[in-house]
Design a protein around this motif. Structure first.
Motif, short mmCIF file in Angstrom:
data_model
loop_
_atom_site.label_atom_id
_atom_site.label_comp_id
_atom_site.label_asym_id
_atom_site.label_seq_id
_atom_site.Cartn_x
_atom_site.Cartn_y
_atom_site.Cartn_z
N GLU A 3 -41.16 97.62 -34.94
CA GLU A 3 -40.59 96.97 -36.13
C GLU A 3 -39.52 95.96 -35.75
O GLU A 3 -39.43 94.88 -36.34
CB GLU A 3 -39.99 98.02 -37.07
N GLU A 4 -38.69 96.29 -34.76
CA GLU A 4 -37.61 95.40 -34.35
C GLU A 4 -38.16 94.07 -33.85
O GLU A 4 -37.59 93.01 -34.12
CB GLU A 4 -36.76 96.04 -33.25
N ASP A 7 -39.53 92.12 -36.84
CA ASP A 7 -38.40 91.56 -37.62
C ASP A 7 -37.80 90.36 -36.91
O ASP A 7 -37.43 89.37 -37.56
CB ASP A 7 -37.33 92.63 -37.85
N TRP A 8 -37.69 90.42 -35.60
CA TRP A 8 -37.14 89.31 -34.82
C TRP A 8 -37.99 88.05 -35.01
O TRP A 8 -37.46 86.96 -35.27
CB TRP A 8 -37.08 89.70 -33.35
N VAL A 10 -40.18 87.37 -37.48
CA VAL A 10 -40.13 86.92 -38.88
C VAL A 10 -38.81 86.23 -39.16
O VAL A 10 -38.77 85.13 -39.74
CB VAL A 10 -40.36 88.11 -39.85
N TYR A 11 -37.70 86.85 -38.74
CA TYR A 11 -36.37 86.27 -38.98
C TYR A 11 -36.27 84.86 -38.41
O TYR A 11 -35.75 83.95 -39.06
CB TYR A 11 -35.29 87.18 -38.37
N SER A 39 -41.20 93.84 -43.21
CA SER A 39 -40.14 93.23 -42.40
C SER A 39 -39.09 92.58 -43.30
O SER A 39 -37.89 92.74 -43.07
CB SER A 39 -40.74 92.20 -41.45
N LEU A 40 -39.53 91.87 -44.33
CA LEU A 40 -38.58 91.22 -45.24
C LEU A 40 -37.74 92.25 -45.98
O LEU A 40 -36.54 92.02 -46.20
CB LEU A 40 -39.32 90.31 -46.22
N ARG A 42 -36.80 95.15 -44.77
CA ARG A 42 -35.79 95.60 -43.81
C ARG A 42 -34.72 94.54 -43.61
O ARG A 42 -33.52 94.84 -43.60
CB ARG A 42 -36.45 95.94 -42.47
N LEU A 43 -35.12 93.29 -43.44
CA LEU A 43 -34.16 92.21 -43.21
C LEU A 43 -33.22 92.04 -44.41
O LEU A 43 -32.03 91.76 -44.24
CB LEU A 43 -34.88 90.89 -42.91
N TYR A 46 -30.80 94.92 -44.29
CA TYR A 46 -29.82 94.69 -43.22
C TYR A 46 -28.88 93.53 -43.53
O TYR A 46 -28.05 93.16 -42.70
CB TYR A 46 -30.51 94.41 -41.90
#
Length: 92
Positions: A3-4, A7-8, A10-11, A39-40, A42-43, A46
């Motif tokens: 997931e990390e 997310d990286w 996508v971000y 992912s969105l 989670r972002l 966060y």
């Protein structure tokens, strides 16, 4: 993929100015729409991005810090909901 790592990627596909749609993120990353949506979420949790309708925007450091303070400091007299500062409802 972890997931990390997802997310990286996508971000870093979200432009620094303006925004991008989740659909365009799916197209530019090549990931499935469900993975990008997760992912969105989670972002956003966060405090790194904000979704406004169809658009996804990066939060500035200042916006992230204020959001974190509002989330963690229970005695704050206001909350931020969907990018809007609102006075907290008084209980009792």
């Amino acid at each position: 993929m972890r997931e990390e790592d997802l997310d990286w990627v996508v971000y870093h596909r979200i432009p620094e100015t303006g925004g991008i749609t989740a659909e365009d993120l799916v197209a530019t990353t090549g990931f499935e729409s469900g993975a990008v949506a997760a992912s969105l979420e989670r972002l956003e949790r966060y405090l790194l991005v904000r979704r406004s309708g169809e658009m996804v925007h990066l939060l500035s450091i200042r916006e992230s810090l204020i959001g974190c303070q509002c989330r963690c400091a229970k005695d704050m007299p206001f909350v931020i909901e969907n990018g809007i500062i609102r006075a907290k409802r008084r209980e009792g």
